[in-house]
Design a protein around this motif. Structure first.
Motif, short mmCIF file in Angstrom:
data_model
loop_
_atom_site.label_atom_id
_atom_site.label_comp_id
_atom_site.label_asym_id
_atom_site.label_seq_id
_atom_site.Cartn_x
_atom_site.Cartn_y
_atom_site.Cartn_z
N LYS A 44 3.99 -4.07 7.67
CA LYS A 44 3.81 -3.30 7.48
C LYS A 44 4.53 -2.64 6.61
O LYS A 44 3.73 -2.46 6.10
CB LYS A 44 4.47 -2.15 9.21
CG LYS A 44 3.47 -2.46 10.28
CD LYS A 44 2.28 -1.97 10.36
CE LYS A 44 1.46 -2.39 11.57
NZ LYS A 44 0.20 -2.46 11.08
N LEU A 45 5.92 -2.67 6.11
CA LEU A 45 6.10 -2.62 5.59
C LEU A 45 5.47 -3.67 3.81
O LEU A 45 5.18 -2.67 2.79
CB LEU A 45 7.41 -2.77 4.46
CG LEU A 45 8.43 -2.45 3.35
CD1 LEU A 45 8.26 -1.29 3.22
CD2 LEU A 45 9.79 -3.15 3.49
N ALA A 46 5.53 -4.54 4.27
CA ALA A 46 4.45 -5.11 3.16
C ALA A 46 3.37 -5.14 3.11
O ALA A 46 3.06 -5.39 1.88
CB ALA A 46 4.41 -7.01 4.26
N ASP A 47 2.76 -4.20 4.10
CA ASP A 47 1.03 -3.66 3.67
C ASP A 47 1.19 -3.24 3.38
O ASP A 47 0.41 -2.98 1.95
CB ASP A 47 0.62 -3.77 5.59
CG ASP A 47 0.74 -4.15 6.09
OD1 ASP A 47 0.13 -5.87 6.36
OD2 ASP A 47 0.40 -4.03 7.96
N ASP A 48 2.46 -2.16 3.21
CA ASP A 48 2.91 -0.63 1.94
C ASP A 48 2.60 -1.09 0.61
O ASP A 48 1.89 -0.63 -0.76
CB ASP A 48 3.73 -0.02 2.43
CG ASP A 48 2.94 0.88 3.69
OD1 ASP A 48 2.11 0.68 3.88
OD2 ASP A 48 4.62 1.54 3.93
N ILE A 49 3.33 -2.45 -0.27
CA ILE A 49 3.92 -3.00 -0.69
C ILE A 49 2.01 -3.86 -0.90
O ILE A 49 2.34 -3.38 -2.35
CB ILE A 49 4.97 -3.87 -0.63
CG1 ILE A 49 6.17 -3.12 -0.41
CG2 ILE A 49 4.86 -5.16 -1.74
CD1 ILE A 49 7.01 -4.54 0.00
N ALA A 50 1.80 -4.06 -0.39
CA ALA A 50 0.52 -5.05 -0.73
C ALA A 50 -0.50 -3.44 -1.21
O ALA A 50 -1.31 -4.32 -2.75
CB ALA A 50 -0.23 -5.91 0.13
N ASN A 51 -0.38 -3.02 -1.14
CA ASN A 51 -1.50 -1.48 -0.87
C ASN A 51 -0.81 -1.10 -2.69
O ASN A 51 -1.80 -0.42 -2.88
CB ASN A 51 -1.28 -0.92 -0.06
CG ASN A 51 -2.32 0.80 -0.89
OD1 ASN A 51 -1.35 2.00 -0.82
ND2 ASN A 51 -3.51 0.84 -0.11
N LEU A 52 0.69 -0.81 -2.23
CA LEU A 52 1.20 -0.60 -3.69
C LEU A 52 0.16 -0.96 -4.97
O LEU A 52 -0.72 -1.19 -5.74
CB LEU A 52 2.41 -0.67 -3.71
CG LEU A 52 2.59 0.77 -2.99
CD1 LEU A 52 4.39 0.88 -3.00
CD2 LEU A 52 2.69 1.76 -3.80
N ARG A 53 0.42 -2.67 -4.89
CA ARG A 53 0.08 -3.90 -6.38
C ARG A 53 -1.10 -3.37 -6.37
O ARG A 53 -1.53 -3.97 -7.43
CB ARG A 53 0.33 -4.86 -5.61
CG ARG A 53 2.43 -5.19 -5.61
CD ARG A 53 2.78 -7.04 -5.17
NE ARG A 53 1.52 -7.60 -5.51
CZ ARG A 53 1.67 -8.49 -6.54
NH1 ARG A 53 2.86 -8.02 -6.80
NH2 ARG A 53 1.58 -9.51 -6.30
#
Length: 387
Positions: A44-53
């Protein structure tokens, strides 16, 4: 300190950030009972990071968890570890931790890189510049750096001691706009909320004063080394570098998205930007290492907001190394600016008056085209146009 910050203000601080450092505590990554990585949370954190990028934001991760994960794998958990045991656990845990991040972010076609830092890498100027250059290059290649303290070799006497301060030093070194500390607490309270149910949450802090520091508590988990004391120390470092900081409860899914949606947290708002903070430091430094004398064209370029190139240099005075502070003097030998130089005095003498395209042939390596980049320059003899 104050309470005048709205949800939209908080969202704005992340929306306006181009470079973010996210620090992840051990208690979030490693389940205390099983000792296993919480893969569901990490995805889920990885999803957030992808969203930021996807919003064109650069992300740097500072991650705890290597010692906690490694000690469980080696069967030496549940006791106070000796220094050598912590180093062995870190060496084992780092491999598995990096693999976990890789698996989580590969789903979004995101490449990661592992970087281990010691205090000297952020405190000693030359090593600071080398570390910054490496991380900057990774970011330019669309890579997410995963950073941790080099626990495998760092002695107890010479270490960051917690990844809150490491996160702040990385944010300072990389001129980040925002440092997000994900932990198992939802921010700062005026009293310890574990002991006093009437403790008041502090949504925003404008300055880390002694009164604010008196509110700090201590860490309560077996794995976490950083309590509120270290988080406030991190806030002071980050804010002085022009970087905002957030303390937020990261135990929930998609914690970054939750922050933007207005979850309860504490924002430590910087009163400057990374660039202004750097220029303020340059302006206030009292001991330049040398001087660079420039021609009329270079003087004009500096006053018009451009970098100093080797071609405009007439002479060099003093002994300085790459990254040192130097004075910039015009043809009348009047100081017009100060800046952080990209080459040593020896190398500057070799490339003075030459084109940037000739640097590699002269020095044997290709460094920066600029001798002093405009972002590392501060006018001391100002005109109507500020550099």
């Amino acid at each position: 300190m104050g309470t005048n910050m709205t949800v939209s203000d908080g969202m704005g601080l992340i929306n306006q950030s181009k470079r973010l450092v996210i620090k992840i505590g051990s208690a979030l990554l490693v389940d205390e009972k099983s000792g296993h990585i919480r893969y569901g949370w990490l995805e889920k954190l990885a999803d957030d990071i992808a969203n930021l990028r996807s919003r064109n934001k650069e992300v740097i991760i500072v991650s705890s968890g290597a010692v906690a994960f490694g000690s469980r794998h080696l069967g030496i958990h549940g006791k106070a570890l000796k220094l050598q045991e912590k180093q062995a656990a870190a060496a084992t845990g780092q491999i598995r931790l990096a693999h976990a991040y890789e698996n989580a972010l590969t789903r979004h076609d995101i490449t990661i890189a592992q970087i281990l830092l010691s205090p000297d890498d952020t405190e000693q100027r030359r090593r600071h510049l080398n570390a910054r250059a490496t991380i900057s290059t990774l970011l330019s290649l669309n890579v997410v750096p995963i950073i941790n303290e080099n626990d495998t070799v760092t002695t107890k006497e010479l270490r960051f001691g917690d990844n809150d301060r490491l996160g702040a030093r990385v944010a300072q070194m990389m001129s980040a706009d925002n440092l997000i500390l994900l932990s198992d607490v939802d921010g700062l309270y005026n009293r310890d909320p574990r002991l006093d149910k009437t403790a008041k949450h502090i949504p925003i802090v404008h300055e880390v004063t002694p009164k604010i520091e008196a509110m700090a508590g201590v860490a309560i988990t077996n794995y976490s080394s950083g309590g509120m004391v270290t988080k406030l120390a991190a806030a002071r470092i980050a804010n002085n570098a022009g970087c905002h900081m957030i303390i937020a409860n990261g135990t929930i899914s998609n914690p970054i998205r939750a922050i933007e949606d207005g979850i309860k947290c504490t924002w430590f708002k910087a009163n400057s930007t990374p660039r202004r903070a750097r220029k303020t430091w340059i302006a206030s430094a009292i001991d330049p290492s040398g001087s660079i004398f420039i021609d009329k064209g270079a003087t004009s370029a500096i006053y018009n907001g451009r970098s100093l190139l080797p071609a405009g240099v007439l002479q060099v005075s003093g002994h300085f190394e790459r990254g040192d502070l130097v004075k910039v003097l015009n043809q009348d030998e009047t100081e017009i600016a100060r800046g952080l130089v990209a080459y040593s005095a020896k190398d500057t003498l070799m490339i003075k008056g030459r084109r940037s395209t000739e640097i590699e042939a002269i020095l044997g390596y290709q460094g920066r085209n600029e001798l002093i980049p405009v972002s590392y320059t501060h006018l001391t003899l100002p005109t109507n146009r500020e550099v």
